[in-house]
Write a protein that holds these residues in place. Structure first.
Motif, PDB file in Angstrom:
ATOM      1  N   GLN A   1       0.833  -1.204   0.000  1.00 29.29           N
ATOM      2  CA  GLN A   1       0.000   0.000   0.000  1.00 29.29           C
ATOM      3  C   GLN A   1       0.875   1.263   0.000  1.00 29.29           C
ATOM      4  OE1 GLN A   1      -2.210  -1.065   3.547  1.00 29.29           O
ATOM      5  NE2 GLN A   1      -4.090  -1.352   2.352  1.00 29.29           N
ATOM      6  N   GLY A   2       1.971   1.216   0.741  1.00 37.77           N
ATOM      7  CA  GLY A   2       2.911   2.347   0.764  1.00 37.77           C
ATOM      8  C   GLY A   2       3.521   2.588  -0.600  1.00 37.77           C
ATOM      9  N   LYS A   3       3.898   1.505  -1.291  1.00 33.95           N
ATOM     10  CA  LYS A   3       4.446   1.634  -2.644  1.00 33.95           C
ATOM     11  C   LYS A   3       3.424   2.259  -3.590  1.00 33.95           C
ATOM     12  CE  LYS A   3       7.580  -2.320  -2.643  1.00 33.95           C
ATOM     13  NZ  LYS A   3       7.806  -3.648  -3.231  1.00 33.95           N
ATOM     14  N   GLU A   4       2.173   1.865  -3.439  1.00 35.48           N
ATOM     15  CA  GLU A   4       1.116   2.432  -4.282  1.00 35.48           C
ATOM     16  C   GLU A   4       1.010   3.941  -4.088  1.00 35.48           C
ATOM     17  OE1 GLU A   4      -2.689   0.519  -3.911  1.00 35.48           O
ATOM     18  OE2 GLU A   4      -1.777  -1.484  -4.059  1.00 35.48           O
ATOM     19  N   VAL A   5       1.068   4.387  -2.840  1.00 36.86           N
ATOM     20  CA  VAL A   5       0.995   5.822  -2.565  1.00 36.86           C
ATOM     21  C   VAL A   5       2.204   6.534  -3.166  1.00 36.86           C
ATOM     22  CG1 VAL A   5       1.039   7.579  -0.741  1.00 36.86           C
ATOM     23  CG2 VAL A   5      -0.406   5.565  -0.486  1.00 36.86           C
ATOM     24  N   MET A   6       3.378   5.944  -3.025  1.00 35.65           N
ATOM     25  CA  MET A   6       4.586   6.558  -3.588  1.00 35.65           C
ATOM     26  C   MET A   6       4.510   6.617  -5.113  1.00 35.65           C
ATOM     27  SD  MET A   6       6.218   7.574  -1.125  1.00 35.65           S
ATOM     28  CE  MET A   6       6.728   7.355   0.543  1.00 35.65           C
ATOM     29  N   LEU A   7       4.006   5.567  -5.733  1.00 40.34           N
ATOM     30  CA  LEU A   7       3.857   5.574  -7.189  1.00 40.34           C
ATOM     31  C   LEU A   7       2.828   6.615  -7.643  1.00 40.34           C
ATOM     32  CD1 LEU A   7       4.102   1.740  -7.930  1.00 40.34           C
ATOM     33  CD2 LEU A   7       5.743   3.516  -8.576  1.00 40.34           C
ATOM     34  N   LYS A   8       1.793   6.836  -6.842  1.00 39.83           N
ATOM     35  CA  LYS A   8       0.826   7.897  -7.158  1.00 39.83           C
ATOM     36  C   LYS A   8       1.483   9.275  -7.060  1.00 39.83           C
ATOM     37  CE  LYS A   8      -3.318   5.380  -5.963  1.00 39.83           C
ATOM     38  NZ  LYS A   8      -4.496   5.221  -5.173  1.00 39.83           N
ATOM     39  N   CYS A   9       2.361   9.452  -6.072  1.00 38.22           N
ATOM     40  CA  CYS A   9       3.100  10.716  -5.951  1.00 38.22           C
ATOM     41  C   CYS A   9       3.980  10.936  -7.183  1.00 38.22           C
ATOM     42  CB  CYS A   9       3.972  10.716  -4.699  1.00 38.22           C
ATOM     43  SG  CYS A   9       3.063  10.846  -3.158  1.00 38.22           S
ATOM     44  N   ILE A  10       4.695   9.900  -7.595  1.00 34.99           N
ATOM     45  CA  ILE A  10       5.573  10.006  -8.764  1.00 34.99           C
ATOM     46  C   ILE A  10       4.754  10.274 -10.024  1.00 34.99           C
ATOM     47  CG2 ILE A  10       7.138   8.694 -10.251  1.00 34.99           C
ATOM     48  CD1 ILE A  10       8.184   7.365  -7.630  1.00 34.99           C
ATOM     49  N   ALA A  11       3.625   9.611 -10.165  1.00 34.20           N
ATOM     50  CA  ALA A  11       2.765   9.849 -11.335  1.00 34.20           C
ATOM     51  C   ALA A  11       2.274  11.290 -11.357  1.00 34.20           C
ATOM     52  CB  ALA A  11       1.579   8.881 -11.313  1.00 34.20           C
ATOM     53  N   GLU A  12       1.930  11.824 -10.208  1.00 30.58           N
ATOM     54  CA  GLU A  12       1.476  13.220 -10.122  1.00 30.58           C
ATOM     55  C   GLU A  12       2.606  14.177 -10.500  1.00 30.58           C
ATOM     56  OE1 GLU A  12      -1.651  15.896  -9.483  1.00 30.58           O
ATOM     57  OE2 GLU A  12      -1.655  13.712  -9.549  1.00 30.58           O
ATOM     58  N   LEU A  13       3.820  13.877 -10.042  1.00 25.51           N
ATOM     59  CA  LEU A  13       4.978  14.709 -10.393  1.00 25.51           C
ATOM     60  C   LEU A  13       5.242  14.666 -11.895  1.00 25.51           C
ATOM     61  CD1 LEU A  13       7.403  13.850  -7.468  1.00 25.51           C
ATOM     62  CD2 LEU A  13       6.362  16.064  -7.926  1.00 25.51           C
ATOM     63  N   LYS A  14       5.175  13.487 -12.481  1.00 26.83           N
ATOM     64  CA  LYS A  14       5.436  13.360 -13.918  1.00 26.83           C
ATOM     65  C   LYS A  14       4.382  14.073 -14.750  1.00 26.83           C
ATOM     66  CE  LYS A  14       8.314   9.280 -13.827  1.00 26.83           C
ATOM     67  NZ  LYS A  14       8.541   7.912 -14.229  1.00 26.83           N
ATOM     68  N   GLU A  15       3.159  14.118 -14.234  1.00 27.63           N
ATOM     69  CA  GLU A  15       2.087  14.755 -14.988  1.00 27.63           C
ATOM     70  C   GLU A  15       2.077  16.272 -14.817  1.00 27.63           C
ATOM     71  OE1 GLU A  15      -2.777  14.864 -15.030  1.00 27.63           O
ATOM     72  OE2 GLU A  15      -1.768  13.057 -14.341  1.00 27.63           O
ATOM     73  N   ARG A  16       2.333  16.771 -13.613  1.00 28.11           N
ATOM     74  CA  ARG A  16       2.100  18.182 -13.326  1.00 28.11           C
ATOM     75  C   ARG A  16       3.352  19.015 -13.075  1.00 28.11           C
ATOM     76  NH1 ARG A  16      -3.125  18.580 -13.320  1.00 28.11           N
ATOM     77  NH2 ARG A  16      -4.416  16.914 -12.509  1.00 28.11           N
ATOM     78  N   PHE A  17       4.459  18.402 -12.671  1.00 23.69           N
ATOM     79  CA  PHE A  17       5.648  19.161 -12.294  1.00 23.69           C
ATOM     80  C   PHE A  17       6.430  19.585 -13.537  1.00 23.69           C
ATOM     81  CE2 PHE A  17       9.810  19.165  -9.695  1.00 23.69           C
ATOM     82  CZ  PHE A  17       9.621  20.482  -9.335  1.00 23.69           C
ATOM     83  N   LEU A  18       6.815  20.827 -13.561  1.00 26.02           N
ATOM     84  CA  LEU A  18       7.508  21.414 -14.704  1.00 26.02           C
ATOM     85  C   LEU A  18       8.851  20.727 -14.984  1.00 26.02           C
ATOM     86  CD1 LEU A  18       7.698  23.827 -16.735  1.00 26.02           C
ATOM     87  CD2 LEU A  18       8.873  25.059 -14.916  1.00 26.02           C
ATOM     88  N   ILE A  19       9.555  20.370 -13.942  1.00 28.24           N
ATOM     89  CA  ILE A  19      10.896  19.797 -14.084  1.00 28.24           C
ATOM     90  C   ILE A  19      10.808  18.277 -14.175  1.00 28.24           C
ATOM     91  CG2 ILE A  19      13.130  19.557 -12.937  1.00 28.24           C
ATOM     92  CD1 ILE A  19      12.418  22.349 -11.686  1.00 28.24           C
ATOM     93  N   ASN A  20      11.486  17.716 -15.151  1.00 28.92           N
ATOM     94  CA  ASN A  20      11.457  16.278 -15.381  1.00 28.92           C
ATOM     95  C   ASN A  20      12.471  15.578 -14.480  1.00 28.92           C
ATOM     96  OD1 ASN A  20      11.043  13.757 -16.506  1.00 28.92           O
ATOM     97  ND2 ASN A  20      12.479  14.124 -18.169  1.00 28.92           N
ATOM     98  N   ALA A  21      12.005  14.683 -13.649  1.00 29.60           N
ATOM     99  CA  ALA A  21      12.876  13.821 -12.851  1.00 29.60           C
ATOM    100  C   ALA A  21      12.454  12.386 -13.160  1.00 29.60           C
ATOM    101  CB  ALA A  21      12.731  14.137 -11.368  1.00 29.60           C
ATOM    102  N   PRO A  22      13.102  11.755 -14.150  1.00 28.19           N
ATOM    103  CA  PRO A  22      12.599  10.472 -14.646  1.00 28.19           C
ATOM    104  C   PRO A  22      12.849   9.271 -13.733  1.00 28.19           C
ATOM    105  CG  PRO A  22      14.585  11.090 -15.817  1.00 28.19           C
ATOM    106  CD  PRO A  22      14.238  12.234 -14.917  1.00 28.19           C
ATOM    107  N   LYS A  23      13.836   9.373 -12.836  1.00 23.08           N
ATOM    108  CA  LYS A  23      14.177   8.210 -12.018  1.00 23.08           C
ATOM    109  C   LYS A  23      14.081   8.548 -10.539  1.00 23.08           C
ATOM    110  CE  LYS A  23      17.374   6.202 -15.364  1.00 23.08           C
ATOM    111  NZ  LYS A  23      18.761   5.770 -15.574  1.00 23.08           N
ATOM    112  N   TYR A  24      13.609   7.563  -9.773  1.00 20.55           N
ATOM    113  CA  TYR A  24      13.480   7.712  -8.327  1.00 20.55           C
ATOM    114  C   TYR A  24      14.048   6.478  -7.648  1.00 20.55           C
ATOM    115  CZ  TYR A  24      10.348  11.575  -9.311  1.00 20.55           C
ATOM    116  OH  TYR A  24       9.837  12.763  -9.763  1.00 20.55           O
ATOM    117  N   ILE A  25      14.588   6.678  -6.459  1.00 13.81           N
ATOM    118  CA  ILE A  25      15.076   5.563  -5.651  1.00 13.81           C
ATOM    119  C   ILE A  25      14.260   5.525  -4.374  1.00 13.81           C
ATOM    120  CG2 ILE A  25      16.878   6.955  -4.535  1.00 13.81           C
ATOM    121  CD1 ILE A  25      18.608   4.372  -4.578  1.00 13.81           C
TER     122      ILE A  25
END
Length: 192
Positions: free
Chosen positions: A154-178
């Protein structure tokens, strides 16, 4: 431009950081690990200028190890977070480090905990937290989907939702996360 976020689950702490190392308008690389392992059950996610970030994190990492060797005793997550906050406050009055931190760990007695620290040496224990411009997007996602006692999946799902939101709305591209997950068994690293 660093993005850090983390949360506390049922029996774990999960921290995520982008892997881009940038300055001004230039991205130097996309494989920087901004989450430092302080010991077998403690991590510190760092944001800020590269020099300040790595120097301060290594300083804290070495001092926590030194404490362990001198006293034959490991610091608790709360103790290490308070030591780190004190060092930030001391350096603030001498030669400040511009670092923002998410400090997470797992203790046998206290369980998982996450501490939010900024460059002004303020510290607060949190259930979920974020630093950087990405926090404007991630905090709303975590506020909506975070629940106490979440499983790792469930925690991973929330983190993936955060990353998806960043990729969709954030001006700066950060393609990889650890992502580093701290449990009673130690630290596990995964790419998201």
């Amino acid at each position: 431009m660093d993005v850090l976020f983390g949360l506390v689950g049922k029996d774990y702490v999960m921290t995520v950081a982008d892997k881009a190392q940038a300055r001004s308008i230039v991205v130097f690389k996309h494989d920087e690990d901004k989450i430092f392992e302080l010991d077998s059950h403690m991590v510190m996610a760092t944001a800020g200028p590269q020099g300040d970030r790595s120097n301060f994190a290594e300083y804290i990492q070495r001092n926590i190890q030194l404490y362990k060797y001198r006293n034959d005793l490991s610091l608790t997550t709360k103790g290490a977070a308070n030591f780190t906050r004190t060092e930030l406050a001391t350096f603030l009055r001498k030669s400040p480090y511009q670092v923002n931190l998410l400090f997470g760990g797992y203790d046998k007695k206290g369980g998982p905990s996450l501490y939010y620290m900024d460059y002004m040496a303020s510290m607060h224990k949190m259930d979920f937290a974020a630093h950087g411009y990405g926090s404007y997007f991630c905090l709303s996602v975590m506020d909506r989907y975070y629940k106490k006692g979440m499983s790792i999946e469930q925690g991973k799902e929330v983190m993936l939702k955060c990353i998806a939101e960043l990729k969709e709305r954030f001006l700066i591209n950060a393609p990889k996360y650890i992502c580093k997950i701290v449990t009673a068994d130690g630290i596990k690293t995964i790419d998201l």
